[in-house]
Design a protein around this motif. Structure first.
Motif, mmCIF file in Angstrom:
data_model
loop_
_atom_site.group_PDB
_atom_site.id
_atom_site.type_symbol
_atom_site.label_atom_id
_atom_site.label_comp_id
_atom_site.label_asym_id
_atom_site.label_seq_id
_atom_site.Cartn_x
_atom_site.Cartn_y
_atom_site.Cartn_z
ATOM 1 N N ARG B 202 0.834 -1.204 0.000
ATOM 2 C CA ARG B 202 0.000 0.000 0.000
ATOM 3 C C ARG B 202 0.869 1.254 0.000
ATOM 4 N NH1 ARG B 202 -3.760 -2.243 4.717
ATOM 5 N NH2 ARG B 202 -1.683 -2.416 5.573
ATOM 6 N N LEU B 203 2.131 1.090 0.461
ATOM 7 C CA LEU B 203 3.043 2.236 0.458
ATOM 8 C C LEU B 203 3.314 2.706 -0.967
ATOM 9 C CD1 LEU B 203 5.659 1.164 3.133
ATOM 10 C CD2 LEU B 203 3.730 2.701 3.399
ATOM 11 N N GLU B 205 1.171 2.735 -3.427
ATOM 12 C CA GLU B 205 0.061 3.593 -3.843
ATOM 13 C C GLU B 205 0.202 4.971 -3.214
ATOM 14 O OE1 GLU B 205 -3.756 1.852 -3.163
ATOM 15 O OE2 GLU B 205 -3.633 0.666 -5.000
ATOM 16 N N ALA B 206 0.603 4.973 -1.933
ATOM 17 C CA ALA B 206 0.769 6.259 -1.246
ATOM 18 C C ALA B 206 1.818 7.109 -1.964
ATOM 19 C CB ALA B 206 1.154 6.032 0.205
#
Lengths: 367, 306
Positions: B202-203, B205-206
């Motif tokens: 998910r990092l 995407e961040a």
């Protein structure tokens, strides 16, 4: 400074279709969804899990490509732009802070990527950290912070590059209740202070009602109703919205006659209630009515009447007491009585009561 | 109070005793098969070589002196000589090239495996380890067949029109490098795979959301977070490459002497056991110093709370 939502459309969702999977395992996440979100607005997408609310957010952010339709940002189509070229930022559900960077480096990351001068980056970082009351922890690592603090850093990081639109994906769901309630107020204040359009995704109706300028209620990839919190709660358009937001009593009735927008409806037990008629309803139609528990008053009565029944079960909830009342015709209704006076105790199990409510508080549903 | 602290102390002693018991097989193994042989090597490096191999128990620093100086055959004076230093630096370059090569191949491989669906991962990891079921010597000889002048690699390159005649790969440093990378690649892939597997995607995407492009994401987010795996893999490849014996011997044709070959030579045909022991001790000392330096550096830059 309070900026009220303007009429300019910040985000336009135009007939968007999003399909996941292939072959037989196809799931339609968004089924021809259209909506317009105004500039400076706190807009909430509300619905149960799997309703497509997060998918809309991911389509606006650019993480998902729409299968049909368009997404517009201030009138311009952004369908072809990758996430790193869209002037929108996301606050992720689990914050997704970079664990190898300090709080300050996390907040400054976006600006650094935009190649802003170092002095500007450090200025903005400090300002953002002040905004979320985290300036004293600038040199910490995310792993050394509590959930609430991480939340604030994630907010500061997403706001630092001054996006035109901020997307918030259930950002409060990982916090405990007390903190969640505090953050609701803070988020709303932050939105008013910055004047940035917030698009907030949640499954928590209370969150939606307390913070939003407008709410879109979603279910199964479709928008059920869009409106101000008051409209959504007081005037739900269908069974789903009435049921999902707050508690309510449903009555399946037959329309007997209509006069001046007022419909006389017959309950299965033969009792008659008045309701505001929705467009296109005619005598003989079978419709549903919704009445919120707090709109129903209980009058002690032995005389019987239109909506007479007996108290079956009171549930004490502190501020209120819920009374389940058994009516004739196998109907039961829940009425909520505020425990403002000691009179709450005056109604006992088995007491005969008559239900009273204003015709204006009876909502006829469209399905 | 007193009784309580006594029982506590007693329990603590019990704990230590049972822990010692559990550890004892490992401790005995290390003591008997690592510390003791190392000690023998250390002692031998300070002895005098026997004429037909073995050692004579005369204490001397000769072996270490020989490493840096040459004794003039006419006047017996010592002259500084870089012959052995060259062997060491050649081996270091070879080991560094091998490590970098393994990293360039291993990182994308590990990333690929870690991003497969769970059920496929196990299969890929298994495939990576499959070569280990075959003896290293056999694998290296197989490699020799692949890269020799008339081998499939040259044939493929010729028929693809990339080269006109066979290119010499076998019996060159490139051949040795290929062999080393082939031998030690799994040591690079597995630790990196383990860190990427735990990586929170998910990092990405961040970072993507915050205007980072793909290369920036790789170098600023993925690599720094997966650095422990990269370091572990690099050490696991670098150290055995440095002292490698089979690959330089077979694939390099023994033309360019490497540390491993030098040491082997001393114990075999040169019959200079003390010098072989000294060469091994010097190699180990250099590696240990590098490791200590690295660990201290890591400690100083250690993230608090990690």
């Amino acid at each position: 400074m309070k900026q009220s939502p303007s009429e300019q459309v910040a985000v336009g969702i135009d007939d968007v279709v999003k399909i996941y999977g292939e072959g037989t395992a196809v799931v339609t996440a968004l089924n021809r969804v259209s909506l317009e979100i105004n500039d400076n607005e706190f807009f909430t997408l509300l619905g149960p899990s799997g309703c497509g609310k997060t998918t809309i957010l991911r389509c606006i952010a650019g993480f998902e490509q729409v299968n049909a339709g368009h997404i517009l940002l201030f009138g311009e189509e952004i369908d072809e732009l990758p996430p790193n070229r869209r002037p929108v930022n996301t606050v992720f559900q689990h914050y997704a802070l970079f664990p190898h960077m300090t709080v300050a480096a996390n907040v400054g990351f976006g600006l650094k990527m935009l190649k802003r001068p170092a002095s500007e980056v450090s200025d903005v970082v400090l300002r953002m950290l002040r905004l979320v009351h985290m300036e004293h922890l600038a040199d910490r690592r995310p792993t050394q912070l509590s959930g609430g603090q991480q939340q604030r850093v994630a907010l500061a990081r997403a706001l630092a590059s001054q996006p035109k639109v901020l997307l918030l994906d259930e950002p409060l769901s990982a916090l405990d209740l007390k903190l969640r309630q505090e953050m609701r107020v803070e988020l709303k204040l932050l939105q008013e202070e910055t004047g940035i359009t917030f698009i907030f995704v949640t499954h928590d109706q209370e969150e939606a009602l307390t913070m939003s300028d407008r709410i879109a209620v979603m279910s199964q990839g479709e928008i059920q109703q869009i409106g101000r919190p008051r409209d959504i709660y007081e005037r739900p358009v269908n069974h789903f919205v009435a049921d999902f937001i707050g508690d309510t009593n449903f009555f399946d009735v037959t329309v007997e006659s209509i006069e001046h927008d007022r419909a006389v409806c017959v309950l299965p037990g033969g009792a008659r209630v008045m309701a505001e008629a929705v467009n296109g309803c005619k005598p003989g139609d079978s419709v549903s009515l919704s009445v919120r528990p707090e709109k129903i008053k209980l009058r002690p009565s032995d005389t019987g009447g239109q909506l007479a029944g007996r108290v079956a079960r009171p549930i004490y909830l502190g501020t209120d007491t819920h009374y389940k009342v058994q009516l004739s015709g196998d109907l039961s209704v829940v009425a909520r009585v505020q425990n403002a006076h000691e009179n709450a105790a005056s109604v006992q199990v088995g007491d005969a009561v008559v239900l009273e409510f204003d015709p204006g508080s009876v909502v006829m549903l469209r399905d | 109070m007193l009784a309580e602290s006594q029982t506590l102390r007693h329990r603590r002693r019990e704990q230590i005793r049972s822990r010692g018991l559990l550890l004892s097989p490992a401790l005995l193994t290390i003591l008997g098969f690592l510390i003791a042989p190392l000690f023998i090597v250390l002692v031998y490096s300070f002895l005098t070589p026997g004429t037909f191999g073995g050692v004579i128990w005369d204490w001397t620093f000769d072996a270490y002196v020989q490493f840096l100086f040459e004794r003039d055959i006419f006047d017996e004076s010592l002259v500084f000589s870089t012959a052995y230093l060259e062997i060491y630096s050649r081996s270091f370059v070879q080991a560094i090239v091998t490590t970098v090569g393994s990293l360039l191949i291993g990182f994308p491989t590990a990333y690929f495996i870690a991003t497969r669906p769970d059920r496929q991962k196990t299969m890929w990891v298994l495939l990576v380890t499959v070569p280990y079921w075959v003896n290293l010597l056999i694998r290296t000889i197989a490699m020799l067949f692949l890269i020799r002048d008339e081998g499939p690699l040259n044939h493929a390159l010729i028929s693809a029109g990339l080269i006109d005649g066979p290119v010499r790969i076998a019996y060159t440093n490139i051949g040795v490098g290929l062999g080393l990378i082939y031998s030690y690649l799994p040591f690079m892939v597995l630790p990196i795979y383990a860190t990427i597997e735990r990586f929170d995607f998910r990092l990405l995407e961040a970072a993507y959301d915050l205007y980072a492009d793909r290369w920036t994401i790789l170098f600023k987010i993925i690599l720094p977070i997966c650095l422990p795996g990269v370091v572990a893999g690099s050490l696991l490849v670098f150290i055995p490459s440095l002292g490698a014996f089979i690959q330089p011997n077979l694939l390099g044709g023994g033309k360019n002497l490497m540390i491993g070959n030098l040491i082997a030579l001393q114990f075999q045909s040169a019959r200079n056991w003390p010098f072989g022991a000294a060469a091994a001790m010097i190699l180990m000392t250099v590696v240990l110093l590098a490791l200590i330096f690295y660990t201290r550096h890591q400690m100083r830059h250690r993230v608090p709370g990690h």
